[in-house]
Design a protein around this motif. Structure first.
Motif, PDB file in Angstrom:
ATOM      1  N   LEU A  51       0.842  -1.204   0.000  1.00  0.00           N
ATOM      2  CA  LEU A  51       0.000   0.000   0.000  1.00  0.00           C
ATOM      3  C   LEU A  51       0.876   1.253   0.000  1.00  0.00           C
ATOM      4  CD1 LEU A  51      -2.867  -0.742   2.543  1.00  0.00           C
ATOM      5  CD2 LEU A  51      -3.168  -0.011   0.169  1.00  0.00           C
ATOM      6  N   ALA A  52       0.474   2.246  -0.789  1.00  0.00           N
ATOM      7  CA  ALA A  52       1.183   3.523  -0.775  1.00  0.00           C
ATOM      8  C   ALA A  52       0.760   4.299   0.470  1.00  0.00           C
ATOM      9  CB  ALA A  52       0.811   4.299  -2.018  1.00  0.00           C
ATOM     10  N   PRO A  53       1.596   5.259   0.918  1.00  0.00           N
ATOM     11  CA  PRO A  53       1.176   6.095   2.044  1.00  0.00           C
ATOM     12  C   PRO A  53      -0.189   6.724   1.749  1.00  0.00           C
ATOM     13  CG  PRO A  53       3.474   6.511   1.493  1.00  0.00           C
ATOM     14  CD  PRO A  53       2.949   5.581   0.437  1.00  0.00           C
ATOM     15  N   GLY A  54      -1.076   6.671   2.726  1.00  0.00           N
ATOM     16  CA  GLY A  54      -2.439   7.189   2.534  1.00  0.00           C
ATOM     17  C   GLY A  54      -3.382   6.139   1.964  1.00  0.00           C
ATOM     18  N   GLY A  55      -2.843   5.013   1.485  1.00  0.00           N
ATOM     19  CA  GLY A  55      -3.672   3.936   0.922  1.00  0.00           C
ATOM     20  C   GLY A  55      -4.464   3.243   2.020  1.00  0.00           C
TER      21      GLY A  55
END
Ligand SMILES: C[S@@+](CC[C@H](N)C(=O)[O-])C[C@H]1O[C@@H](n2cnc3c(N)ncnc32)[C@H](O)[C@@H]1O
Length: 317
Positions: A238-242
């Motif tokens: 997951l990307a940051p904020g995902g």
């Protein structure tokens, strides 16, 4: 229905907690999302509806029938990639299909789909007679009948007690072992009848075989092991904020989700007291809201929703 059963008449699955899951994913129109449990694409369809032209969905299912049905239903959908794979492989599949896009969300809607339960030939149901199989991916592993033919009494008892939380696990295991000494157990109805005789209590609205069938299904598909790998892969990719959104139907599944989310939303306990936390000791998740259950209206409309629990967390940088 006779032996071997017939195929499901209805190839549909009503998505559970759909609005809540979409809200949890906090969709961005051009984001890249993963539906780890495609089923019949109920959640995927809603995600695609909310995305714009640049949005993308990678959808996985370990059941080849789910993927085949999805390829027909979504034949014209260029924003969707459907892959026959286990979500335990998320760690490699997410980047392989990302085309350098950050992953903005992963959805898990665990358990079995209605078409899997309804098709007697899959062997998931004690209500219809079919081969005692229960594999979500019939191209791998062994059917329940093969395992029951060779497992030790105590192993069978333990599986039924642990995954089914069945008080009469020993009696059920003993009945299975006694029966297989006479002839192999090959069909769901034989097993359901055997269990009905071995289990003394009657829980309201519940067939006496419910717990044992659930336990065997979870064991033969290694559902908790898969979930552990799947959650770890999602967290890693997951990307940051995902957003990580998980819908579970069994207390042991929910416990795994809850523990991972709680553990990952705290700093590493061994390093917590340091004045400046090193990057690897910082929390990787932030909890979003509390666990959610389906509304009374949804529970009434869809009995599957009664045991559903949804949890959401966000990936931190
Ligand atoms: C509850 S259904 C999903 C329904 C779907 N959300 C919908 O709305 O149609 C669960 C699906 O997850 C799949 N599944 C279960 N464990 C899996 C795993 N480890 N990897 C991939 N798919 C899995 C099952 O085969 C089943 O099709």
């Amino acid at each position: 229905m006779g032996r071997g059963g017939s195929a499901s008449q209805v190839d549909e699955h009503t998505p559970v907690l759909a609005a809540e899951a979409l809200m949890g994913l906090a969709l961005e129109a051009d984001g890249y999302y993963v539906d780890a449990t495609f089923g019949r694409g109920g959640h995927t369809a809603l995600i695609l509806q909310a995305l714009g032209r640049e949005g993308r969905v990678l959808a996985l299912d370990r059941d080849p029938q789910a993927i085949a049905s999805g390829r027909q239903r979504f034949a014209d959908e260029v924003r969707l990639t459907l892959v026959h794979a286990s979500f335990a492989e998320l760690g490699t599949l997410v980047p392989a299909h990302a085309h350098d896009r950050p992953c903005r969300g992963v959805l898990f809607d665990l358990g079995v789909s209605s078409p899997q339960l309804d098709d007697a030939r899959r062997g998931f149901s004690f209500r219809a007679d079919g081969p005692l199989d229960m594999r979500m991916d019939p191209t791998r592993g062994e059917p329940v009948s093969a395992w029951l033919a060779r497992a030790g009494l105590d192993e069978i008892r333990q599986v039924i007690a642990t995954f089914g939380e069945e008080r009469f696990a020993r009696r059920v295991a003993q009945a299975i072992v006694a029966r297989r000494g006479e002839r192999p157990l090959t069909h769901t109805r034989e097993l359901a009848e055997l269990i009905s005789r071995a289990v003394r209590t009657r829980e309201p609205g519940k067939h006496p075989a419910t717990r044992t069938f659930q336990a065997l299904r979870m064991y033969i598909n290694d559902e908790l092991g898969q979930l552990g790998h799947g959650l770890a892969g999602a967290l890693e990719r997951l990307a940051p904020g995902g957003r990580l959104v998980a819908i579970s139907f069994h207390s042991l599944e929910d416990r795994l989700v809850k523990h991972l989310m709680q553990r990952e939303s705290q700093p590493d306990p061994a390093l917590r007291s340091l004045p400046l936390l090193p990057a690897h000791a910082r929390p990787r998740l932030k909890l979003i809201g509390r666990k959610q259950r389906a509304s009374a209206a949804e529970r009434q409309r869809n009995p599957r929703a009664r045991s559903a629990l949804l949890r959401v967390a966000e990936r931190l940088p």
